[in-house]
Design a protein around this motif. Structure first.
Motif: not given
Length: 264
Positions: A211-215, A240-241, A246-248
């Motif tokens: 999830g972090r990498q996707a964001a 995952v959410l 925090p990254h988007f």
């Protein structure tokens, strides 16, 4: 452009959703044009909630792993044997060996010297198979694709509506971190992106995203919104959410079967 999640479970169908399949619709030449991004296990039956499958004009396959393509076998059965059959053959976009892959999935060997049990055109001849090109027009959409990081030939897909606002949707398919996908997604209105992994240092490389990498990819591409999908049944989607949010800076949501977005 309207996006409906038919199925969003990763690596197979799950308790709450079929496997990967997304219905995209837009006005085109006086009618509603309907296409599918992927058609994984369980999604053909669920599709009846949203559209008559006979009205699907194109199926766009990100790659040929079974959780993304095998319900084309069910679509073929419906098109051949349902009370309203035969259906107009849908155009199927995918890697060059898509027809051969589906023959392996559907056909059953018969004894030497005997005729196939089923009459009419087989699955290899029924659909209008088209090999992915870097760009093509499909109904009301300009569609561009790029190879992404996955163990098999796999594509990220960008749909841009030619009329109206020029709305854009990017679907990651299955991918690990991919500069090519970041470029493809640049400025898109909505990024539908896989998030199969939890954020751990020992995740296999070149396979899937957390999830972090996707964001982070959505942020780098400057997209308008991120929708996380392809979360397998063994992971908690809310975790995952939480790892992604925090990254988007914009909207980050989970794909859920039946969820809908209007883009543009």
């Amino acid at each position: 452009m309207k996006l409906t999640v038919v199925g969003c479970s990763g690596s197979g169908s799950g308790p709450e959703s079929p496997a990967s399949s997304y219905l995209v619709q837009a006005d085109h030449e006086g009618r509603t044009f309907s296409l599918l991004l992927d058609l994984g296990p369980g999604s053909f039956g669920a599709l009846y909630r949203y559209v008559d499958p006979a009205d699907v004009e194109a199926v766009l396959l990100s790659h040929l792993h079974p959780d993304h393509c095998l319900d084309l076998c069910a679509l073929y059965v419906g098109a051949s044997y349902s009370p309203t059959a035969p259906w107009r053959p849908a155009a199927v976009y995918g890697p060059a060996d898509t027809a051969e892959r589906l023959v392996r999935a559907y056909d059953v060997a018969v004894p030497p010297g005997t005729e196939p049990a089923e009459p009419g055109r087989g699955i290899a001849d029924y659909f209008d198979y088209r090999t992915w090109q870097p760009s093509q027009q499909i109904g009301p959409f300009d569609v561009t694709v790029t190879r992404v990081a996955h163990p098999v030939e796999a594509y990220g897909i960008r749909l841009t509506e030619r009329a109206g606002s020029g709305a854009s949707l990017v679907f990651s398919g299955d991918t690990g971190p991919s500069p090519a996908l970041t470029e493809l997604a640049s400025g898109a209105d909505l990024l539908l992106i896989e998030a199969s992994f939890l954020d751990r240092p020992d995740n296999p490389a070149g396979l899937h995203l957390s999830g972090r990498q996707a964001a982070e990819l959505g942020s780098a591409a400057g997209v308008g919104a991120v929708v996380l999908t392809h979360i397998p049944p063994w992971h908690d989607p809310d975790r995952v959410l939480a790892e992604a949010t925090p990254h988007f800076a914009g909207s980050v949501e989970l794909a859920r079967s039946g969820a809908r977005w209007t883009i543009g």
